[in-house]
Design a protein around this motif. Structure first.
Motif, PDB file in Angstrom:
ATOM      1  N   ALA A  77       5.493   7.631  -3.357  1.00 10.35           N
ATOM      2  CA  ALA A  77       4.823   7.135  -4.552  1.00 10.35           C
ATOM      3  C   ALA A  77       4.666   5.625  -4.467  1.00 10.35           C
ATOM      4  O   ALA A  77       5.593   4.909  -4.061  1.00 10.35           O
ATOM      5  CB  ALA A  77       5.619   7.509  -5.802  1.00 10.35           C
ATOM      6  N   ARG A  78       3.504   5.150  -4.854  1.00  9.61           N
ATOM      7  CA  ARG A  78       3.217   3.718  -4.752  1.00  9.61           C
ATOM      8  C   ARG A  78       4.149   2.918  -5.656  1.00  9.61           C
ATOM      9  O   ARG A  78       4.339   3.250  -6.822  1.00  9.61           O
ATOM     10  CB  ARG A  78       1.757   3.457  -5.130  1.00  9.61           C
ATOM     11  CG  ARG A  78       1.291   2.055  -4.837  1.00  9.61           C
ATOM     12  CD  ARG A  78      -0.213   1.953  -4.873  1.00  9.61           C
ATOM     13  NE  ARG A  78      -0.665   0.638  -4.464  1.00  9.61           N
ATOM     14  CZ  ARG A  78      -1.923   0.325  -4.219  1.00  9.61           C
ATOM     15  NH1 ARG A  78      -2.854   1.247  -4.342  1.00  9.61           N
ATOM     16  NH2 ARG A  78      -2.255  -0.900  -3.845  1.00  9.61           N
ATOM     17  N   GLU A  79       4.737   1.862  -5.083  1.00 15.43           N
ATOM     18  CA  GLU A  79       5.639   0.970  -5.794  1.00 15.43           C
ATOM     19  C   GLU A  79       6.788   1.745  -6.445  1.00 15.43           C
ATOM     20  O   GLU A  79       7.203   1.473  -7.574  1.00 15.43           O
ATOM     21  CB  GLU A  79       4.883   0.143  -6.842  1.00 15.43           C
ATOM     22  CG  GLU A  79       3.824  -0.764  -6.221  1.00 15.43           C
ATOM     23  CD  GLU A  79       3.059  -1.569  -7.244  1.00 15.43           C
ATOM     24  OE1 GLU A  79       3.310  -1.397  -8.450  1.00 15.43           O
ATOM     25  OE2 GLU A  79       2.206  -2.370  -6.845  1.00 15.43           O
ATOM     26  N   ALA A  80       7.323   2.726  -5.725  1.00 14.87           N
ATOM     27  CA  ALA A  80       8.444   3.520  -6.211  1.00 14.87           C
ATOM     28  C   ALA A  80       9.333   3.862  -5.027  1.00 14.87           C
ATOM     29  O   ALA A  80       9.034   3.528  -3.880  1.00 14.87           O
ATOM     30  CB  ALA A  80       7.948   4.781  -6.912  1.00 14.87           C
ATOM     31  N   THR A  81      10.437   4.523  -5.293  1.00 14.03           N
ATOM     32  CA  THR A  81      11.365   4.922  -4.235  1.00 14.03           C
ATOM     33  C   THR A  81      11.414   6.440  -4.099  1.00 14.03           C
ATOM     34  O   THR A  81      12.366   6.984  -3.560  1.00 14.03           O
ATOM     35  CB  THR A  81      12.778   4.379  -4.531  1.00 14.03           C
ATOM     36  OG1 THR A  81      13.208   4.837  -5.825  1.00 14.03           O
ATOM     37  CG2 THR A  81      12.783   2.853  -4.517  1.00 14.03           C
ATOM     38  N   THR A  82      10.370   7.101  -4.580  1.00 15.33           N
ATOM     39  CA  THR A  82      10.328   8.562  -4.590  1.00 15.33           C
ATOM     40  C   THR A  82       9.466   9.107  -3.463  1.00 15.33           C
ATOM     41  O   THR A  82       8.302   8.714  -3.315  1.00 15.33           O
ATOM     42  CB  THR A  82       9.788   9.074  -5.941  1.00 15.33           C
ATOM     43  OG1 THR A  82      10.680   8.664  -6.984  1.00 15.33           O
ATOM     44  CG2 THR A  82       9.677  10.596  -5.941  1.00 15.33           C
ATOM     45  N   VAL A  83      10.057   9.995  -2.669  1.00 19.47           N
ATOM     46  CA  VAL A  83       9.301  10.727  -1.657  1.00 19.47           C
ATOM     47  C   VAL A  83       8.616  11.888  -2.370  1.00 19.47           C
ATOM     48  O   VAL A  83       9.274  12.823  -2.834  1.00 19.47           O
ATOM     49  CB  VAL A  83      10.226  11.252  -0.549  1.00 19.47           C
ATOM     50  CG1 VAL A  83       9.433  12.048   0.483  1.00 19.47           C
ATOM     51  CG2 VAL A  83      10.959  10.096   0.116  1.00 19.47           C
ATOM     52  N   VAL A  84       7.305  11.814  -2.484  1.00 19.62           N
ATOM     53  CA  VAL A  84       6.558  12.837  -3.206  1.00 19.62           C
ATOM     54  C   VAL A  84       6.547  14.148  -2.429  1.00 19.62           C
ATOM     55  O   VAL A  84       6.784  15.221  -2.981  1.00 19.62           O
ATOM     56  CB  VAL A  84       5.118  12.359  -3.491  1.00 19.62           C
ATOM     57  CG1 VAL A  84       4.291  13.457  -4.161  1.00 19.62           C
ATOM     58  CG2 VAL A  84       5.142  11.109  -4.363  1.00 19.62           C
ATOM     59  N   HIS A  85       6.260  14.067  -1.136  1.00 21.63           N
ATOM     60  CA  HIS A  85       6.239  15.276  -0.309  1.00 21.63           C
ATOM     61  C   HIS A  85       6.427  14.876   1.144  1.00 21.63           C
ATOM     62  O   HIS A  85       5.653  14.071   1.677  1.00 21.63           O
ATOM     63  CB  HIS A  85       4.919  16.029  -0.486  1.00 21.63           C
ATOM     64  CG  HIS A  85       4.897  17.368   0.190  1.00 21.63           C
ATOM     65  ND1 HIS A  85       3.741  17.999   0.598  1.00 21.63           N
ATOM     66  CD2 HIS A  85       5.910  18.203   0.543  1.00 21.63           C
ATOM     67  CE1 HIS A  85       4.035  19.158   1.152  1.00 21.63           C
ATOM     68  NE2 HIS A  85       5.341  19.306   1.139  1.00 21.63           N
TER      69      HIS A  85
END
Length: 425
Positions: free
Chosen positions: A159-167
């Motif tokens: 995710a852009r400007e985040a620390t989350t792996v979307v997939h």
């Protein structure tokens, strides 16, 4: 676009400090007059900026430099080999790695471990990674270095400007926030605030490494516009335009591995059919070469081991493997032709595992690009961009992560991770 810090007096000073630090980091040891000339300021204007960076411990003065003019010669400036360090980490399908680089760009510590991460739960992966991070931070602390930031490379959408792996299909992760699992990474000087954490797609970091480290004495620096292709179990790409990453609206630009090559082909984990990864990803090439991916993983564990196996068999003349690599290059060329026609890059750079297979992949890849690339305005002849092989190879994403983690220091030298005793005014 307004530069960081704006046009206030503080913002201008911040940008000038950053310009001085970047100049010395890239070109030092260098004299004060030379720094002034290279960034377009007067010697008097540069002097207080240099003094601030010296007091902060980011620069050091080494030896004497002649000025070629009047006045007492000044010392040459270099970035310190102590102080802030960028920490890069990589989560691969079959390995974990961590390294630290200083402001001079030198790798000061590095550790790696084999790890079967495919469909492994995020918790155990991040705990193992945290152990490697602790090793590296302890090693650099003994040398007077402190973490300025942590950047983690992952093989998936972030995710852009985040620390989350979307997939991350090859890990089996969806909507996974890495920040809680890495919360033990603390600030220097034993503080309690977290070191800045960035999570980034591994292909993007490979491209950033190529921008900073791809040139050398025996080869030119990469052009400002190129497509960087890398591979592990899957295939990713990064698009660089005018020296900047093209990220897309959600940060997902560059998913070359899921471009359909043959629309009626086999199903892909992404939900589509005939994606590039089904023909040029590591498992697909192993199968096409007569090797069972699962058995190859068991008998050749660790990062790059299966790629080395394919290269060895191809070198020995294994017809099935050579044919599989030829077909992989064809599929890569078809997928890249669309990107080349759309974006018109100056070059295509093969990085990651693909660099080790270039002798067998490049001929069919270049043939497809030549056949499928639009007529060029300069020559009126059909032809594709130059295709080069990264000298960084599989190290690109990890090195790119470590250098990216220093970005905060280079952008705002006196605000990011300065020791408590260093003056900021």
């Amino acid at each position: 676009m307004t530069p960081p810090g704006g046009d206030t007096q503080h913002g201008i000073r911040q940008r000038n400090l950053a310009r001085v630090l970047r100049t010395v980091a890239a070109q030092g040891p260098v004299s004060r007059p030379a720094v002034a000339a290279r960034i377009g300021l007067t010697r008097a204007g540069v002097a207080p900026l240099v003094d601030e960076l010296l007091r902060a411990g980011l620069l050091v003065e080494t030896g004497r430099a002649t000025t070629g003019g009047r006045g007492r010669p000044g010392g040459e400036l270099a970035v310190s080999d102590r102080g802030p360090a960028g920490i890069g980490a990589e989560i691969g399908v079959d390995h974990l790695a961590v390294c630290a680089v200083d402001l001079r760009g030198r790798v000061r510590a590095r550790v790696a471990a084999d790890a079967a991460n495919r469909h492994r739960a995020p918790g155990p992966v991040l705990r193992q990674l945290s152990g490697l991070l602790a090793e590296v931070t302890a090693e650099i602390a003994a040398e007077g270095l402190r973490p300025a930031g942590l950047t983690v490379a992952v093989p998936g959408l972030v995710a852009r400007e985040a620390t989350t792996v979307v997939h991350a299909p090859n890990l089996g992760w969806r909507m996974t926030d890495l920040a809680p699992g890495l919360a033990g990474m603390t600030a220097p000087e034993g503080g309690s605030s977290a070191v800045p954490l960035t999570v980034e797609n591994e292909a993007n970091l490979g491209a950033l490494a190529e921008l900073r480290l791809g040139g050398g004495a025996d080869r030119p620096a990469p052009p400002p516009d190129f497509v960087h292709v890398s591979a592990e179990a899957g295939i990713g790409a990064a698009v660089v335009v005018d020296g900047q990453l093209l990220r897309g609206a959600r940060g997902f630009a560059g998913e070359l591995g899921h471009v359909p090559v043959y629309p009626d082909g086999p199903p892909c984990d992404c939900g589509g059919r005939g994606c590039l990864e089904q023909y040029a990803g590591e498992p697909a090439v192993l199968r096409a070469g007569g090797l069972t991916p699962e058995r190859a993983a068991a008998t050749h564990p660790g990062p790059g081991a299966r790629i080395a196996l394919l290269a060895r068999r191809a070198t020995d003349g294994d017809a099935a493997v050579v044919r599989a690599l030829h077909e992989a290059g064809t599929a890569l060329g078809i997928a890249l032709a669309g990107a080349v026609n759309l974006l018109d890059p100056q070059a295509v750079v093969l990085g990651g595992a693909l660099a080790g297979l270039a002798p067998w992949v490049l001929p069919s890849l270049e043939r497809e690009l030549t056949l499928r690339t639009a007529v060029t305005a300069e020559t009126g002849r059909v032809g594709g961009p130059a295709v080069t092989v990264s000298r960084l190879g599989a190290d690109g994403p990890l090195l790119g992560a470590a250098h990216a983690a220093l970005q905060g220091v280079l952008d705002d030298p006196l605000h990011c991770c300065v020791p408590a005793h260093s003056p900021r005014n």
